[in-house]
Design a protein around this motif. Sequence first.
Motif, PDB file in Angstrom:
ATOM      1  N   TRP A 164      -3.952   4.691 -10.196  1.00 35.79           N
ATOM      2  CA  TRP A 164      -5.032   4.021  -9.479  1.00 35.79           C
ATOM      3  C   TRP A 164      -4.450   3.157  -8.384  1.00 35.79           C
ATOM      4  O   TRP A 164      -3.268   2.859  -8.378  1.00 35.79           O
ATOM      5  CB  TRP A 164      -5.890   3.206 -10.447  1.00 35.79           C
ATOM      6  CG  TRP A 164      -5.135   2.151 -11.216  1.00 35.79           C
ATOM      7  CD1 TRP A 164      -4.409   2.346 -12.361  1.00 35.79           C
ATOM      8  CD2 TRP A 164      -5.020   0.761 -10.913  1.00 35.79           C
ATOM      9  NE1 TRP A 164      -3.854   1.159 -12.783  1.00 35.79           N
ATOM     10  CE2 TRP A 164      -4.217   0.162 -11.911  1.00 35.79           C
ATOM     11  CE3 TRP A 164      -5.518  -0.044  -9.891  1.00 35.79           C
ATOM     12  CZ2 TRP A 164      -3.911  -1.189 -11.914  1.00 35.79           C
ATOM     13  CZ3 TRP A 164      -5.210  -1.395  -9.896  1.00 35.79           C
ATOM     14  CH2 TRP A 164      -4.416  -1.954 -10.904  1.00 35.79           C
ATOM     15  N   ARG A 165      -5.330   2.776  -7.443  1.00 36.75           N
ATOM     16  CA  ARG A 165      -4.899   1.891  -6.365  1.00 36.75           C
ATOM     17  C   ARG A 165      -6.006   0.887  -6.081  1.00 36.75           C
ATOM     18  O   ARG A 165      -7.146   1.077  -6.478  1.00 36.75           O
ATOM     19  CB  ARG A 165      -4.545   2.690  -5.115  1.00 36.75           C
ATOM     20  CG  ARG A 165      -5.676   3.476  -4.537  1.00 36.75           C
ATOM     21  CD  ARG A 165      -5.217   4.332  -3.359  1.00 36.75           C
ATOM     22  NE  ARG A 165      -6.238   5.281  -2.994  1.00 36.75           N
ATOM     23  CZ  ARG A 165      -7.314   5.007  -2.257  1.00 36.75           C
ATOM     24  NH1 ARG A 165      -7.488   3.786  -1.795  1.00 36.75           N
ATOM     25  NH2 ARG A 165      -8.201   5.927  -1.975  1.00 36.75           N
ATOM     26  N   ILE A 166      -5.613  -0.165  -5.401  1.00 32.36           N
ATOM     27  CA  ILE A 166      -6.589  -1.155  -4.960  1.00 32.36           C
ATOM     28  C   ILE A 166      -7.042  -0.718  -3.572  1.00 32.36           C
ATOM     29  O   ILE A 166      -6.242  -0.636  -2.644  1.00 32.36           O
ATOM     30  CB  ILE A 166      -5.987  -2.568  -4.954  1.00 32.36           C
ATOM     31  CG1 ILE A 166      -5.514  -2.929  -6.366  1.00 32.36           C
ATOM     32  CG2 ILE A 166      -7.011  -3.577  -4.435  1.00 32.36           C
ATOM     33  CD1 ILE A 166      -4.732  -4.210  -6.462  1.00 32.36           C
ATOM     34  N   ALA A 167      -8.324  -0.411  -3.465  1.00 32.96           N
ATOM     35  CA  ALA A 167      -8.888   0.116  -2.219  1.00 32.96           C
ATOM     36  C   ALA A 167      -9.616  -0.990  -1.462  1.00 32.96           C
ATOM     37  O   ALA A 167      -9.615  -2.156  -1.874  1.00 32.96           O
ATOM     38  CB  ALA A 167      -9.836   1.261  -2.546  1.00 32.96           C
ATOM     39  N   ARG A 168     -10.267  -0.597  -0.393  1.00 31.49           N
ATOM     40  CA  ARG A 168     -11.025  -1.531   0.441  1.00 31.49           C
ATOM     41  C   ARG A 168     -11.962  -2.392  -0.395  1.00 31.49           C
ATOM     42  O   ARG A 168     -12.535  -1.937  -1.363  1.00 31.49           O
ATOM     43  CB  ARG A 168     -11.798  -0.773   1.505  1.00 31.49           C
ATOM     44  CG  ARG A 168     -12.704   0.288   0.932  1.00 31.49           C
ATOM     45  CD  ARG A 168     -13.342   1.138   1.984  1.00 31.49           C
ATOM     46  NE  ARG A 168     -13.593   2.517   1.767  1.00 31.49           N
ATOM     47  CZ  ARG A 168     -13.829   3.156   0.649  1.00 31.49           C
ATOM     48  NH1 ARG A 168     -13.809   2.550  -0.479  1.00 31.49           N
ATOM     49  NH2 ARG A 168     -14.077   4.443   0.620  1.00 31.49           N
ATOM     50  N   GLY A 169     -12.062  -3.622  -0.016  1.00 31.99           N
ATOM     51  CA  GLY A 169     -12.932  -4.536  -0.744  1.00 31.99           C
ATOM     52  C   GLY A 169     -12.433  -4.880  -2.134  1.00 31.99           C
ATOM     53  O   GLY A 169     -13.201  -5.273  -2.994  1.00 31.99           O
ATOM     54  N   SER A 170     -11.145  -4.708  -2.378  1.00 29.43           N
ATOM     55  CA  SER A 170     -10.537  -5.005  -3.679  1.00 29.43           C
ATOM     56  C   SER A 170     -11.138  -4.181  -4.807  1.00 29.43           C
ATOM     57  O   SER A 170     -11.237  -4.629  -5.942  1.00 29.43           O
ATOM     58  CB  SER A 170     -10.638  -6.501  -4.005  1.00 29.43           C
ATOM     59  OG  SER A 170      -9.935  -7.248  -3.048  1.00 29.43           O
ATOM     60  N   GLN A 171     -11.531  -2.960  -4.507  1.00 32.87           N
ATOM     61  CA  GLN A 171     -12.095  -2.056  -5.499  1.00 32.87           C
ATOM     62  C   GLN A 171     -10.985  -1.233  -6.144  1.00 32.87           C
ATOM     63  O   GLN A 171      -9.999  -0.903  -5.490  1.00 32.87           O
ATOM     64  CB  GLN A 171     -13.105  -1.139  -4.810  1.00 32.87           C
ATOM     65  CG  GLN A 171     -13.847  -0.221  -5.731  1.00 32.87           C
ATOM     66  CD  GLN A 171     -14.836   0.635  -4.959  1.00 32.87           C
ATOM     67  OE1 GLN A 171     -14.587   1.020  -3.819  1.00 32.87           O
ATOM     68  NE2 GLN A 171     -15.949   0.928  -5.575  1.00 32.87           N
ATOM     69  N   ILE A 172     -11.155  -0.864  -7.408  1.00 32.42           N
ATOM     70  CA  ILE A 172     -10.207   0.010  -8.086  1.00 32.42           C
ATOM     71  C   ILE A 172     -10.595   1.452  -7.768  1.00 32.42           C
ATOM     72  O   ILE A 172     -11.711   1.874  -8.069  1.00 32.42           O
ATOM     73  CB  ILE A 172     -10.232  -0.213  -9.611  1.00 32.42           C
ATOM     74  CG1 ILE A 172      -9.862  -1.648  -9.949  1.00 32.42           C
ATOM     75  CG2 ILE A 172      -9.299   0.772 -10.302  1.00 32.42           C
ATOM     76  CD1 ILE A 172     -10.068  -2.002 -11.410  1.00 32.42           C
ATOM     77  N   ALA A 173      -9.688   2.196  -7.160  1.00 34.32           N
ATOM     78  CA  ALA A 173      -9.912   3.608  -6.855  1.00 34.32           C
ATOM     79  C   ALA A 173      -9.040   4.439  -7.795  1.00 34.32           C
ATOM     80  O   ALA A 173      -7.821   4.288  -7.813  1.00 34.32           O
ATOM     81  CB  ALA A 173      -9.564   3.900  -5.403  1.00 34.32           C
TER      82      ALA A 173
END
Length: 94
Positions: free
Chosen positions: A13-22
């Motif tokens: 997983w990664r931290i995506a835009r807006g601090s969302q978990i992708a």
Amino acid sequence: MHSTTFGDHTVLWRIARGSQIAIESLIDHAAGAPAYRMRMDGSIIDIPNGDPGMIYFGEGADRPDLAQVREWFPKLFDLWDTVRTQYWQAITPR
């Protein structure tokens, strides 16, 4: 990119835009099931010759968030809780 393992499962997983978990992928190390990609609408595309137990998520740049994969794989609640804990450790200043 972050990697979280709990039991026989590993999620990338990664931290995506807006601090969302992708969520990028899920590996079931104990499964012999064929690899596949799960689209954002929940439909599945087989991946011939993929590594057994491998599940890829999304298409293009779109990836499901943690809430979505919890719905798709509710039995892995311990794994998802561990991802959430590691996410907060990654974004919280020390």
